[in-house]
Design a protein around this motif. Structure first.
Motif, PDB file in Angstrom:
ATOM      1  N   THR A   1      47.576  56.687  40.071  1.00  0.00           N
ATOM      2  CA  THR A   1      48.042  55.305  40.227  1.00  0.00           C
ATOM      3  C   THR A   1      46.854  54.434  40.653  1.00  0.00           C
ATOM      4  O   THR A   1      46.049  54.854  41.498  1.00  0.00           O
ATOM      5  N   LEU A   2      46.790  53.262  40.043  1.00  0.00           N
ATOM      6  CA  LEU A   2      45.760  52.305  40.460  1.00  0.00           C
ATOM      7  C   LEU A   2      46.474  51.126  41.110  1.00  0.00           C
ATOM      8  O   LEU A   2      47.468  50.615  40.570  1.00  0.00           O
ATOM      9  N   ARG A   3      45.985  50.728  42.292  1.00  0.00           N
ATOM     10  CA  ARG A   3      46.620  49.612  43.001  1.00  0.00           C
ATOM     11  C   ARG A   3      45.633  48.445  43.045  1.00  0.00           C
ATOM     12  O   ARG A   3      44.479  48.619  43.442  1.00  0.00           O
ATOM     13  N   ILE A   4      46.098  47.279  42.589  1.00  0.00           N
ATOM     14  CA  ILE A   4      45.246  46.088  42.633  1.00  0.00           C
ATOM     15  C   ILE A   4      45.708  45.227  43.812  1.00  0.00           C
ATOM     16  O   ILE A   4      46.805  44.669  43.791  1.00  0.00           O
ATOM     17  N   SER A   5      44.890  45.189  44.859  1.00  0.00           N
ATOM     18  CA  SER A   5      45.217  44.354  46.021  1.00  0.00           C
ATOM     19  C   SER A   5      44.193  43.212  46.068  1.00  0.00           C
ATOM     20  O   SER A   5      43.064  43.388  46.547  1.00  0.00           O
ATOM     21  N   ALA A   6      44.581  42.100  45.517  1.00  0.00           N
ATOM     22  CA  ALA A   6      43.645  40.971  45.425  1.00  0.00           C
ATOM     23  C   ALA A   6      44.374  39.685  45.791  1.00  0.00           C
ATOM     24  O   ALA A   6      45.606  39.645  45.814  1.00  0.00           O
ATOM     25  N   PRO A   7      43.657  38.624  46.095  1.00  0.00           N
ATOM     26  CA  PRO A   7      44.327  37.343  46.337  1.00  0.00           C
ATOM     27  C   PRO A   7      45.208  36.983  45.151  1.00  0.00           C
ATOM     28  O   PRO A   7      44.905  37.392  44.011  1.00  0.00           O
ATOM     29  N   ALA A   8      46.289  36.261  45.408  1.00  0.00           N
ATOM     30  CA  ALA A   8      47.306  35.993  44.389  1.00  0.00           C
ATOM     31  C   ALA A   8      46.733  35.475  43.083  1.00  0.00           C
ATOM     32  O   ALA A   8      47.135  35.874  41.987  1.00  0.00           O
ATOM     33  N   GLY A   9      45.748  34.652  43.114  1.00  0.00           N
ATOM     34  CA  GLY A   9      45.201  34.050  41.903  1.00  0.00           C
ATOM     35  C   GLY A   9      44.349  34.999  41.085  1.00  0.00           C
ATOM     36  O   GLY A   9      44.076  34.746  39.902  1.00  0.00           O
ATOM     37  N   GLU A  10      43.916  36.110  41.706  1.00  0.00           N
ATOM     38  CA  GLU A  10      42.994  37.002  40.996  1.00  0.00           C
ATOM     39  C   GLU A  10      43.676  38.283  40.492  1.00  0.00           C
ATOM     40  O   GLU A  10      43.056  39.093  39.807  1.00  0.00           O
ATOM     41  N   VAL A  11      44.918  38.467  40.880  1.00  0.00           N
ATOM     42  CA  VAL A  11      45.608  39.727  40.531  1.00  0.00           C
ATOM     43  C   VAL A  11      45.640  39.948  39.024  1.00  0.00           C
ATOM     44  O   VAL A  11      45.292  41.024  38.509  1.00  0.00           O
ATOM     45  N   ALA A  12      46.057  38.957  38.269  1.00  0.00           N
ATOM     46  CA  ALA A  12      46.201  39.098  36.816  1.00  0.00           C
ATOM     47  C   ALA A  12      44.862  39.417  36.169  1.00  0.00           C
ATOM     48  O   ALA A  12      44.749  40.327  35.317  1.00  0.00           O
ATOM     49  N   ALA A  13      43.812  38.689  36.598  1.00  0.00           N
ATOM     50  CA  ALA A  13      42.489  38.890  35.986  1.00  0.00           C
ATOM     51  C   ALA A  13      41.962  40.274  36.296  1.00  0.00           C
ATOM     52  O   ALA A  13      41.448  40.996  35.426  1.00  0.00           O
ATOM     53  N   GLN A  14      42.131  40.690  37.576  1.00  0.00           N
ATOM     54  CA  GLN A  14      41.620  42.024  37.955  1.00  0.00           C
ATOM     55  C   GLN A  14      42.431  43.131  37.281  1.00  0.00           C
ATOM     56  O   GLN A  14      41.902  44.178  36.946  1.00  0.00           O
ATOM     57  N   THR A  15      43.731  42.851  37.068  1.00  0.00           N
ATOM     58  CA  THR A  15      44.580  43.849  36.377  1.00  0.00           C
ATOM     59  C   THR A  15      44.089  44.053  34.955  1.00  0.00           C
ATOM     60  O   THR A  15      43.941  45.186  34.474  1.00  0.00           O
ATOM     61  N   ASP A  16      43.839  42.941  34.259  1.00  0.00           N
ATOM     62  CA  ASP A  16      43.341  43.041  32.880  1.00  0.00           C
ATOM     63  C   ASP A  16      41.999  43.761  32.841  1.00  0.00           C
ATOM     64  O   ASP A  16      41.765  44.627  31.982  1.00  0.00           O
ATOM     65  N   ALA A  17      41.129  43.436  33.799  1.00  0.00           N
ATOM     66  CA  ALA A  17      39.799  44.069  33.830  1.00  0.00           C
ATOM     67  C   ALA A  17      39.930  45.557  34.085  1.00  0.00           C
ATOM     68  O   ALA A  17      39.283  46.379  33.420  1.00  0.00           O
ATOM     69  N   ALA A  18      40.815  45.893  35.017  1.00  0.00           N
ATOM     70  CA  ALA A  18      41.016  47.314  35.335  1.00  0.00           C
ATOM     71  C   ALA A  18      41.585  48.066  34.142  1.00  0.00           C
ATOM     72  O   ALA A  18      41.168  49.180  33.833  1.00  0.00           O
ATOM     73  N   LEU A  19      42.537  47.442  33.446  1.00  0.00           N
ATOM     74  CA  LEU A  19      43.134  48.096  32.271  1.00  0.00           C
ATOM     75  C   LEU A  19      42.082  48.343  31.194  1.00  0.00           C
ATOM     76  O   LEU A  19      42.085  49.394  30.535  1.00  0.00           O
ATOM     77  N   ARG A  20      41.199  47.377  31.013  1.00  0.00           N
ATOM     78  CA  ARG A  20      40.126  47.558  30.031  1.00  0.00           C
ATOM     79  C   ARG A  20      39.241  48.754  30.409  1.00  0.00           C
ATOM     80  O   ARG A  20      38.899  49.577  29.564  1.00  0.00           O
ATOM     81  N   VAL A  21      38.901  48.825  31.697  1.00  0.00           N
ATOM     82  CA  VAL A  21      38.054  49.946  32.155  1.00  0.00           C
ATOM     83  C   VAL A  21      38.783  51.279  31.937  1.00  0.00           C
ATOM     84  O   VAL A  21      38.219  52.247  31.416  1.00  0.00           O
ATOM     85  N   LEU A  22      40.039  51.264  32.325  1.00  0.00           N
ATOM     86  CA  LEU A  22      40.823  52.518  32.223  1.00  0.00           C
ATOM     87  C   LEU A  22      40.946  52.996  30.773  1.00  0.00           C
ATOM     88  O   LEU A  22      40.839  54.194  30.479  1.00  0.00           O
ATOM     89  N   ARG A  23      41.186  52.046  29.868  1.00  0.00           N
ATOM     90  CA  ARG A  23      41.421  52.439  28.467  1.00  0.00           C
ATOM     91  C   ARG A  23      40.147  52.927  27.776  1.00  0.00           C
ATOM     92  O   ARG A  23      40.218  53.524  26.706  1.00  0.00           O
ATOM     93  N   THR A  24      39.042  52.661  28.404  1.00  0.00           N
ATOM     94  CA  THR A  24      37.771  53.141  27.810  1.00  0.00           C
ATOM     95  C   THR A  24      37.195  54.301  28.607  1.00  0.00           C
ATOM     96  O   THR A  24      36.060  54.712  28.405  1.00  0.00           O
ATOM     97  N   THR A  25      37.993  54.816  29.532  1.00  0.00           N
ATOM     98  CA  THR A  25      37.510  55.949  30.345  1.00  0.00           C
ATOM     99  C   THR A  25      37.941  57.263  29.700  1.00  0.00           C
ATOM    100  O   THR A  25      39.132  57.468  29.440  1.00  0.00           O
ATOM    101  N   PRO A  26      36.998  58.155  29.439  1.00  0.00           N
ATOM    102  CA  PRO A  26      37.355  59.461  28.869  1.00  0.00           C
ATOM    103  C   PRO A  26      38.272  60.231  29.821  1.00  0.00           C
ATOM    104  O   PRO A  26      38.060  60.201  31.037  1.00  0.00           O
ATOM    105  N   GLY A  27      39.278  60.871  29.246  1.00  0.00           N
ATOM    106  CA  GLY A  27      40.208  61.664  30.070  1.00  0.00           C
ATOM    107  C   GLY A  27      41.476  60.911  30.400  1.00  0.00           C
ATOM    108  O   GLY A  27      42.413  61.488  30.966  1.00  0.00           O
ATOM    109  N   ILE A  28      41.522  59.611  30.051  1.00  0.00           N
ATOM    110  CA  ILE A  28      42.744  58.841  30.319  1.00  0.00           C
ATOM    111  C   ILE A  28      43.441  58.587  28.989  1.00  0.00           C
ATOM    112  O   ILE A  28      42.845  58.057  28.043  1.00  0.00           O
TER     113      ILE A  28
END
Lengths: 252, 301
Positions: free
Chosen positions: B69-96
């Motif tokens: 599980t990945l938890r994004i704990s960011a200020p309210a305005g940055e949650v969506a952006a950090q979520t998208d960034a994290a998803l991009r990283v995750l989808r390009t990570t080998p083994g996921i």
């Protein structure tokens, strides 16, 4: 020819005659310098005796002199403290319990208190030696009945031991002692709990067995029984006195 | 008396006459029957417990091992952006295999057991959760954390290892405890039967004396007792096992809410062990009585 248990009278009589003529070749029981101690005290000392096949021995002595201990040494129920006890030429000391058990099948024992399995009828108690030795009692049914008839217990075959009188118990014990056709019969005060008439009946049975060739050794303090036996058969009377075995005098 | 399996096995041979030489003794008979019954009953439960624990350990190990599980704990305005960034990283990570952000409804469902269904989740500053599915080989957690630190600083990776391992260890220990209970039950059965056999042998000292007088070997005497106690234990064990099985069926069927407790059942090859309980009870009684008889006969010699 009459059969008693597995005793075939005719055959055994011939065997008896042969043994009497050729004594010294084999012995039934042999005690050599035997001593027995119990509770720190010596009960028997320097006992030497050879019991020949077909002989009839009485063992006398005061109460507590060691007659029962002597008999127990003779059938391997007790081990001598020193000396040698040989049963049918085998030293009891070197034998395991199972070997002693097998040897004991050749020795019929009658106790004064006649131990029985009280939950089994007389018939099964008498046949017990056959059962424990793994022999098929089926073929011995006729012999068993004849044996019960010989000791006068046919009508009491289905009775339980506690229902028997003292004399009946002694006769049942004798029947059990001879069912395996043992070579020797040891009796410990067999007439201790029975009246004179019944003891005479028992003596008659013992004399009859001796005439069949069986070796008899009876521990008793009943001098009347010994005198009655001497009138019927050749006997040897031994006495335990002061822990030693002696030959009794001619007055017996 | 030395113990050897051959002579002990021969003791089981049916011999009506030998069985009759020992008088029936009510007290020791009842004690053996009851002990075997109770111990077999408990053995069924210990077995079911051990097997249920094994299944739980297996399930947690398998299901949780391939998810994170990945938890994004960011200020309210940055949650969506950090979520998208994290998803991009995750989808390009080998083994996921897959990475998916949980919807608000899904997050509400996760919290419902603690806060109820009417939780005003929209007004709470909840972190965004991302469910990660892994391949069997998994991914490089340390490398992923470094990349996430750069792309989505509010992301915290939880690969479940921290709490999964103690759970698996707990379940494994529970399973070991179940088997240890079975061993204790076996030892207790042996002890109870030994006590009963000792009592029976002592009560029958006179019988033993008579049997010895007429030339019975120790094996013959012992066998009369051994057969009797083995048969009683077998009978008690069979009834105890049967009662245990019925009791297991009486427990309510499994549900997610009740979880582990309602999973106390026997499944598959577990039934082989259950079927073996009565004969094993008989075997334990046989060996215990053989030793007890050997010792008592030695003492009475």
């Amino acid at each position: 020819m009459c059969c008693l248990g597995r005793i075939e009278t005719g055959t055994m009589l011939r065997h008896n005659s042969a043994e009497r003529g050729g004594r010294g070749k084999t012995t039934v029981i042999e005690l050599e310098n035997v001593a027995y101690s119990y509770g720190g005290g010596e009960l028997l000392t320097d006992i030497t005796l050879t019991v020949q096949p077909g002989s009839f021995h009485f063992l006398t002595g005061p109460s507590g002199s060691g007659k029962t201990t002597f008999l127990k040494l003779c059938y391997g129920a007790l081990q001598a403290t020193s000396g040698h006890v040989r049963l049918f030429n085998r030293d009891v000391r070197g034998l395991g319990r199972d070997d002693v058990a097998v040897l004991r099948r050749k020795v019929g024992v009658v106790h004064q208190d006649c131990q029985f399995l009280d939950h089994l009828p007389v018939e099964e108690n008498v046949a017990l030696p056959l059962a424990v030795s793994g022999q098929d009692a089926g073929g011995d049914d006729a012999n068993l009945k004849e044996l019960l008839a010989w000791v006068g217990l046919t009508a009491r075959a289905d009775a339980l031991p506690p229902e028997l009188s003292g004399g009946e118990r002694q006769r049942a014990a004798l029947a059990r002692a001879v069912i395996m056709s043992p070579e020797v019969i040891l009796a410990d005060e067999p007439t201790g709990n029975i009246d004179w008439e019944m003891s005479q009946r028992l003596l008659t049975l013992l004399v009859e067995l001796n005439r069949m060739g069986k070796t008899i050794l009876v521990a008793t303090h009943d001098l009347g029984l010994i005198r009655a036996a001497k009138a019927q058969v050749q006997t040897r009377v031994l006495r335990i006195s002061n822990r030693r075995l002696q030959t009794a005098g001619a007055d017996l | 008396m030395k113990f050897d399996f051959r002579s002990t096995a021969q003791m089981l041979r049916f011999d009506e006459k030998a069985d009759r030489v020992v008088p029936p003794t009510g007290f020791t008979a009842r004690l053996t029957l009851f002990s075997a019954f109770a111990m077999a009953f408990l053995a069924v439960f210990a077995l079911a417990l051990s097997m249920a624990a094994g299944r739980v350990a297996e399930r947690w190990g398998e299901e949780l091992a391939q998810s994170s599980t990945l938890r994004i704990s960011a200020p309210a305005g940055e949650v969506a952006a950090q979520t998208d960034a994290a998803l991009r990283v995750l989808r390009t990570t080998p083994g996921i295999i897959d990475a998916r952000a949980l919807t608000l409804e899904e997050q509400r469902a996760l919290l419902a057991p603690w806060f109820g269904d009417d939780l005003p989740i929209d007004d709470l500053p909840l972190p965004q959760l991302i469910d990660i599915s892994e391949t069997e080989d998994g991914f490089d957690a340390a490398g992923l954390r470094l990349r996430l630190a750069a792309e989505a600083p509010g992301a915290v990776l939880d690969d479940h290892a921290r709490w999964r391992q103690p759970l698996i260890e707990a379940a494994t220990r529970l399973r070991v405890l179940g088997w240890a209970s079975i061993l204790l039950i076996t030892a207790a059965t042996a002890a109870m039967v030994t006590l009963a056999a000792n009592a029976a042998l002592a009560a029958n000292a006179q019988v033993i004396a008579v049997l010895r007088l007429v030339g019975a070997k120790d094996t013959y005497i012992a066998s009369a007792f051994v057969r009797r106690f083995a048969l009683r234990a077998l009978t008690g064990g069979a009834f105890g096992t049967l009662t245990g099985i019925i009791a297991l069926f009486v427990i309510p069927s499994s549900s997610d809410a009740a979880g582990f407790l309602t999973g106390l059942t026997i499944q598959g090859v577990g039934w082989v062990w259950v079927v073996l309980i009565p004969p094993l009870t008989g075997l334990v009684a046989l060996i215990a009585t053989r030793f007890a008889a050997g010792r008592v006969l030695e003492e009475l010699a």
